[in-house]
Write a protein that holds these residues in place. Structure first.
Motif: not given
Length: 476
Positions: A8-13, A42-48, A50-51
């Protein structure tokens, strides 16, 4: 790990389901064809957690998650969006539409040559093993292993035959793959490749010797046309162009031929017409062009010496970012197939310098950073790059922080300078990293290891120094 939450977080990002054209995954990465990469957070993805990293190449947006996890995250994404899994080819095709003509050409070469790499690598590595048997003074002073142990000669001969086969019959491999890529019947492509290496033809490796000796070249006299009866063993350009002609003829014939006659006449006419025009003028012209290409590249490397190699090493990683390095596969295959004249490929050892330099720079970040997530990514990605797989290191760490990437390309340039100075070349394709020594001519192993040491030390030190400068001190 809550895979649905991660999905869900990836989809949002990435902009939601509405921004996805197609999606698939490989062993470690999500591969997405997005309508607009500009809206990706990309900032949101970097903070995950799992990523492990992200990068965009060839029109695909790829998210590094890791083996054993990516498939579960992908399944959750598929369930959440209701989108079925696309194949990697579907994602690639969707991404192609966003490429310019040059990028599409590079991708075409990649699509043709990547599937046959395992055969080329297997043959090349077997060639490296054969060199262990036949290298004089490599293990025993003044002798080869065969000289010292004559009972292994049969094994060495078998390995040599297995090693040469993919290169001697290279047109068959390329014909199958190329005609398939151009939309024709791949088995007709394989048949065309067989025609070009038929034993009734003068062997391509003997052709230049007979020309130099002033001997008559066998030919067919067809309706007054003087057509040389010469094979194309180990050649790349002739079968590439001939495959396009074959696929084009076949597709056009199928449009106008009645279905009851199609299976009988279309393969016959496609193969006959293509074979005729190939031996008449396509083959001779492209063979000459291929000779100019290999001679020109070899001259550039040898004439440019260490300076030329240094410049190539400096820009190799930036070329990888654009995806243009995929076009090198065709060039390397040509150089290695024509090894008797070229001595092998200079691209492979320089690629290895770039890869180990990226790995060393990433490992430097491991010691520099205080960010625990970045430490975890750097350790795994750094080792992976040293072994020849650089995507996690380059895109997940070095490009994001910038200063490790600068350190890496400087290290690559330094190692490549030594490669050019010592004229190191590869006789096979393989893992362009620490294990790559087996692909290098046996007499150049020491130079190869020294060059890697230079690349790694320079990359590590420059990365460490840059991390202490005011500009990059707070890069994390």
């Amino acid at each position: 790990m809550d895979y649905k939450q991660v999905a869900s977080e990836i989809l949002t990002a990435v902009g939601g389901k509405e921004n996805i054209n197609a999606m698939a995954h490989c062993a470690t990465r999500l591969r997405l064809s997005l309508k607009d990469e500009g809206i990706v957070d990309e900032k949101a993805l970097d903070q995950m957690d799992a990523v492990k990293g992200t990068f965009s190449t060839g029109g695909q947006y790829q998210i590094i998650i890791g083996a054993g996890t990516v498939n579960k995250v992908f399944a959750a994404m598929s369930e959440t969006t209701g989108m079925e899994a696309s194949t990697k080819a579907d994602v690639a095709n969707a991404s192609t539409k966003k490429m310019n003509p040059f990028q599409q050409f590079v991708k075409m070469l990649s699509d043709i040559f990547v599937p046959i790499i395992p055969a080329i690598v297997a043959g090349g590595l077997l060639m490296g093993i054969n060199n262990l048997f036949t290298g004089k003074g490599l293990f025993i002073e003044g002798k080869t292993l065969i000289d010292a142990y004559p009972n292994i000669k049969g094994l060495a001969d078998l390995i040599n035959m297995l090693a040469n086969a993919p290169f001697v019959f290279l047109p068959i491999l390329i014909g199958f793959s190329a005609v398939k890529r151009f939309g024709g019947n791949p088995y007709l492509g394989a048949a065309l490749g067989m025609v070009l290496v038929h034993p009734a033809l003068l062997n391509a490796y003997e052709y230049p010797k007979m020309i130099a000796a002033g001997k008559d070249i066998p030919f067919w006299d067809i309706f007054g046309l003087h057509i040389e009866s010469v094979g194309y063993q180990g050649q790349v350009l002739p079968i590439l162009v001939a495959s396009w002609i074959l696929a084009t003829i076949e597709k056009n014939l199928r449009k106008v031929t009645p279905s009851w006659l199609d299976n009988l006449t279309t393969p016959l006419l496609s193969l006959f017409i293509t074979g005729f025009v190939t031996f008449l003028f396509v083959g001779p012209l492209t063979r000459t062009a291929g000779n100019y290409l290999t001679d020109g590249l070899t001259w550039l490397y040898e004439a440019g010496g260490p300076i030329g190699a240094c410049i190539f090493g400096l820009f190799y990683a930036p070329i990888v970012i654009t995806g243009m390095h995929h076009s090198f596969i065709a060039v390397e295959t040509t150089l290695i197939a024509d090894m008797a004249k070229t001595g092998g490929s200079f691209i492979f050892p320089i690629a290895a310098m770039s890869n180990v330099a990226q790995g060393a720079a990433t490992l430097a970040v491991l010691f520099i950073t205080k960010n625990e997530k970045l430490k975890g990514i750097s350790s795994a990605a750094g080792v992976s790059a040293l072994l020849g797989i650089t995507e996690p290191a380059m895109f997940g760490v070095n490009l994001k922080l910038r200063y490790p990437f600068i350190g890496a390309i400087i290290g690559s340039a330094a190692g490549s300078f030594f490669i050019g100075l010592m004229q190191v070349k590869a006789i096979a394709l393989g893992a362009a990293g620490l294990p790559g020594f087996i692909s290098i001519a046996t007499g150049k192993w020491t130079s190869y290891f020294i060059a890697m040491g230079i690349a790694m030390v320079v990359a590590f030190v420059v990365t460490f120094v840059l991390s202490r400068t005011a500009k990059y001190k707070d890069a994390e």
